[in-house]
Design a protein around this motif. Structure first.
Motif, short mmCIF file in Angstrom:
data_model
loop_
_atom_site.label_atom_id
_atom_site.label_comp_id
_atom_site.label_asym_id
_atom_site.label_seq_id
_atom_site.Cartn_x
_atom_site.Cartn_y
_atom_site.Cartn_z
N THR A 420 48.70 -3.12 56.74
CA THR A 420 48.73 -4.58 56.89
C THR A 420 47.54 -5.12 57.68
OG1 THR A 420 51.14 -4.58 56.71
CG2 THR A 420 50.11 -6.51 57.72
N ARG A 423 44.47 -4.83 55.43
CA ARG A 423 44.52 -5.78 54.31
C ARG A 423 44.21 -7.19 54.76
NH1 ARG A 423 49.57 -5.48 53.22
NH2 ARG A 423 50.23 -7.56 53.82
N GLU A 424 44.77 -7.60 55.88
CA GLU A 424 44.53 -8.96 56.38
C GLU A 424 43.11 -9.11 56.89
OE1 GLU A 424 47.58 -9.76 59.19
OE2 GLU A 424 49.11 -10.12 57.66
N SER A 428 42.82 -12.21 54.32
CA SER A 428 43.24 -13.47 54.94
C SER A 428 43.09 -13.50 56.45
CB SER A 428 44.71 -13.75 54.59
OG SER A 428 45.54 -12.69 55.04
N ILE A 430 43.53 -11.31 60.48
CA ILE A 430 44.56 -10.80 61.37
C ILE A 430 44.84 -11.85 62.44
CG2 ILE A 430 45.12 -8.99 63.04
CD1 ILE A 430 43.20 -7.18 61.59
N GLY A 453 39.74 -12.91 59.59
CA GLY A 453 39.37 -11.82 58.70
C GLY A 453 37.90 -11.90 58.31
N GLU A 493 41.99 -11.42 46.54
CA GLU A 493 43.05 -11.01 47.45
C GLU A 493 43.68 -9.69 47.00
OE1 GLU A 493 44.24 -12.35 50.22
OE2 GLU A 493 42.97 -14.13 50.32
N ASP A 497 43.64 -6.02 48.86
CA ASP A 497 44.89 -5.28 49.10
C ASP A 497 44.74 -3.85 48.60
OD1 ASP A 497 47.46 -4.37 49.41
OD2 ASP A 497 48.41 -6.01 48.32
#
Length: 688
Positions: A420, A423-424, A428, A430, A453, A493, A497
């Motif tokens: 997570t 990925r962020e 998008s 953290i 990010g 996105e 991921d």
């Protein structure tokens, strides 16, 4: 001559290319740095949705048009429908032939074949494995899988060997063919299915075509390599005796290249087996269909029966094709085989021939009488026992004694602290102010910098800089364009991921594999113990690895990551071991004579010298993990893999899946070229 060397390699004569910065490289580096600075300063975040190319809609419209015109348009009536009918007839005919023989022929045939090429133990295990497939009532599904794979391998060899010969004859053709084969090998198997579903719908024919293309590269490459490595003295002797070029090719070159061609056949067979299982998503039937249905129903017992049948079939095919490829090298009547059973003795050869002849007669009689159904009294299912073990593991291993140790806490740790955040960070951002306490140790300016990010312009700039450092202007520009195309397709996105899952899986794989490879390079006994385990993991089709993992970790991103680690582990261990073993013995002796300890010798001498092979290991791990993360979309892995799976499940999602497939290819190409470029940089310059 010096100009040629300088252009072709960083190690050319004159000043190294890495030290001479051309104006184009300097300008590109400046532009990349500007992208990074502007991206962070403007905090633009993810790729703008308004820039989406919108490729999915025209693809969906094309799909609907193709469906509506399958019975009337000349494209189908003249070309595609006859091709479909011919391919389907070939598969059905082979399947009918396989079903005609009596059931007992197959364990006897596999046992004798493996005994002949691998030894007695392999023969006994092969016969037992075939019997186990029949005992679990998977006889007919096995024939369907074997028929589809057999036709695919035949077509792959029919096309691949001539292509390899053409590449050997014509360097210009080889120069065009090699990057095409690179792209084909870089592309995950799932991606092959989407365009053929678009043209042919679902069924065995699109699965066959996708399998042929997926399995083609190894036999082409190794045919080319085998012909190029034929000793010149053999060719000269043939020409001295007046042989024509065609006669020399047929009577000298191809027989001399036979081991390489057979090795390519082995790899093509295993790739075809893997792809046939994946093709169950588009209705190819067979054992893969049973695994898929059981996984959808979360029936681990049934999935394990079909999965183990696939593994048995894959191991038998692998051992048999490998044995045939190395049979001539081992010789007859001397030496020993790969399993230490000793060479095939004359008595063994006579017994095999006698049993084979008797089996042939019995098979002919049995086929006429009709003994082709596996007897029901021999059937035995172990699925209920597997389900009982699964239930126990689910209840007792998720959190052992409420201690915070188990599959559940491990899954949560990987998700919360690795997948997570990464990925962020890549997409998008953290939320650093509310993150864990560890974030407070970061400087304030860095926390503010990362609060949203990595913005997409900065990500492109970092990719361009990485390409420049790895290989130069061409790779830097290529990575920049590829990253922009991923965003333009509306897949930014999802790609980030998938990239996050891939990087986490690669890091875990290397953390396990590198120490194992180091230990294997220093201990022949440890290497011998590891080899059968690694061979087993390499033989298992990637799809099947999900079955035991979802038993312990349920569905989500973590099963895909863990299965990816298991799938990529053998390649990483082998390449690490190989790289360290290639360090010259005199280098070890020199380091030891200067008083270096084993740890100092490893850290300061062996690992730096083995760095090129270690980067090749990283490259292979990334490719294998990326392919497996995509497959993990089946069990909720998210990212691009989920979009691809949805495209194969639903006809209204083909366009979106096509976009995801292109993004997967671009992402795989970026990571592949980047790691290859770093590996080339680390290689020492050629000797003068």
């Amino acid at each position: 001559m010096s100009q040629t060397l300088e252009a072709g390699s960083p190690a050319g004569s004159g000043a190294p290319a890495a030290r001479r910065r051309s104006p184009v490289a300097v300008g590109l580096a400046a532009a990349a740095v500007a992208l990074v600075i502007v991206g962070f300063a403007a905090s633009v975040g993810a790729f703008p949705e308004s820039w989406n190319l919108g490729l999915a809609d025209p693809i969906d419209r094309t799909r609907r048009w193709l469906i509506n015109n399958q019975t009337s348009h000349w494209l189908y009536t003249v070309l595609l429908n006859p091709l479909t009918d011919l391919a389907d007839a070939g598969i059905r005919q082979l399947e009918s032939i396989l079903r005609w023989f009596p059931w007992y022929v197959y364990p006897v045939f596999c046992g004798l074949g493996l005994w002949r090429v691998r030894g007695r133990l392999a023969g006994v295990l092969g016969a037992a494995g075939v019997l186990l497939i029949g005992m679990t009532d998977l006889w007919q599904q096995g024939f369907a899988t074997l028929a589809l794979m057999g036709v695919a391998v035949f077509l792959s060899l029919l096309a691949g060997i001539p292509l390899g010969i053409a590449a050997w004859r014509n360097d210009r053709f080889a120069g065009v063919l090699r990057p095409t084969l690179d792209a084909m090998q870089t592309m995950p198997g799932f991606v092959y299915l989407i365009p053929f579903v678009l043209l042919f719908g679902i069924g065995r024919v699109p699965a066959l075509i996708a399998t042929v293309i997926f399995a083609l590269p190894p036999v082409v490459r190794l045919t080319d390599v085998g012909l190029r490595n034929v000793p010149g003295a053999m060719v000269e002797a043939s020409e001295m005796f007046g042989a024509t070029d065609r006669q020399t090719l047929r009577l000298v070159r191809i027989p001399a290249a036979r081991p390489a061609i057979l090795a390519g056949t082995n790899q093509t067979t295993m790739l075809a087996m893997s792809m046939v299982v994946i093709a169950a998503f588009i209705g190819s039937g067979g054992l893969g269909q049973d695994v898929l249905r059981a996984m959808r129903d979360i029936d681990v017992g049934e999935a394990s029966e079909a999965g183990i049948a696939i593994v048995i079939m894959a191991i038998i095919l692998d051992r048999f094709t490998r044995g045939v490829a190395t049979l001539g090298e081992r010789g007859r009547g001397q030496g020993s085989n790969a399993h230490g059973d000793g060479a095939l003795r004359a008595a063994d050869t006579g017994l095999i021939r006698w049993v084979a002849a008797a089996t042939g007669v019995v098979a002919l009689v049995g086929g006429i009488v009709g003994h082709n159904q596996f007897p029901g009294w021999l059937q035995w299912h172990y699925a209920p026992y597997v389900n009982d073990i699964t239930a126990w593991a689910r209840d007792n291993l998720y959190d052992i004694g409420s201690s915070g140790i188990g599959t559940g806490p491990l899954s949560d740790f990987i998700t919360v602290y690795m997948v997570t955040p990464l990925r962020e960070l890549l997409s998008s951002g953290i939320p650093w102010p509310s993150a864990t306490a560890s974030s407070s140790a970061l400087p304030r300016w860095l926390r503010e910098l990362l609060s949203s990010g990595i913005p997409w312009p900065a990500m492109i700039g970092l990719g361009v800089l990485g390409g420049l450092l790895a290989r130069g202007v061409t790779l830097g520009l290529g990575i920049g364009v590829a990253l922009f195309l991923i965003g333009w397709l509306g897949m930014w996105e999802l790609s980030m991921d998938t990239l996050a899952q891939t990087l986490v899986a690669v890091a875990v794989t290397l953390a396990i594999a590198v120490p194992l490879g180091i230990q294997a390079s220093h201990s022949d006994r440890f290497q011998r113990l590891m080899d059968p385990v690694l061979d087993f993991l390499q033989t298992i089709p990637s799809f099947v690895l999900l079955v035991p993992v979802i038993t312990l970790f349920h569905v989500g991103r973590i099963p895909g990551i863990i299965a990816s680690v298991v799938y990529a582990l053998p390649a990483a261990v082998h390449y690490t071991d190989l790289g360290l073993r290639r360090v010259p013995a005199e280098v070890h002796e020199a380091a030891t004579s200067f008083g270096a300890t084993r740890w100092q010798r490893l850290r300061r001498v062996e690992l730096p010298l083995a760095a090129p092979e270690l980067m090749v290991a990283v490259n292979q791990v990334i490719m294998l993990v990326l392919a497996m993360v995509v497959i993990a979309g089946l069990v909720g892995g998210g990212g691009l893999g989920l979009e691809t799976v949805n495209a194969l499940r639903r006809s209204d999602a083909v366009g979106r899946g096509f976009e995801a497939g292109i993004a997967i290819v671009l992402l795989a190409g970026i990571l592949d070229r980047l790691t290859r470029g770093v590996a080339d940089r680390l290689r020492p310059p050629p000797a003068a």
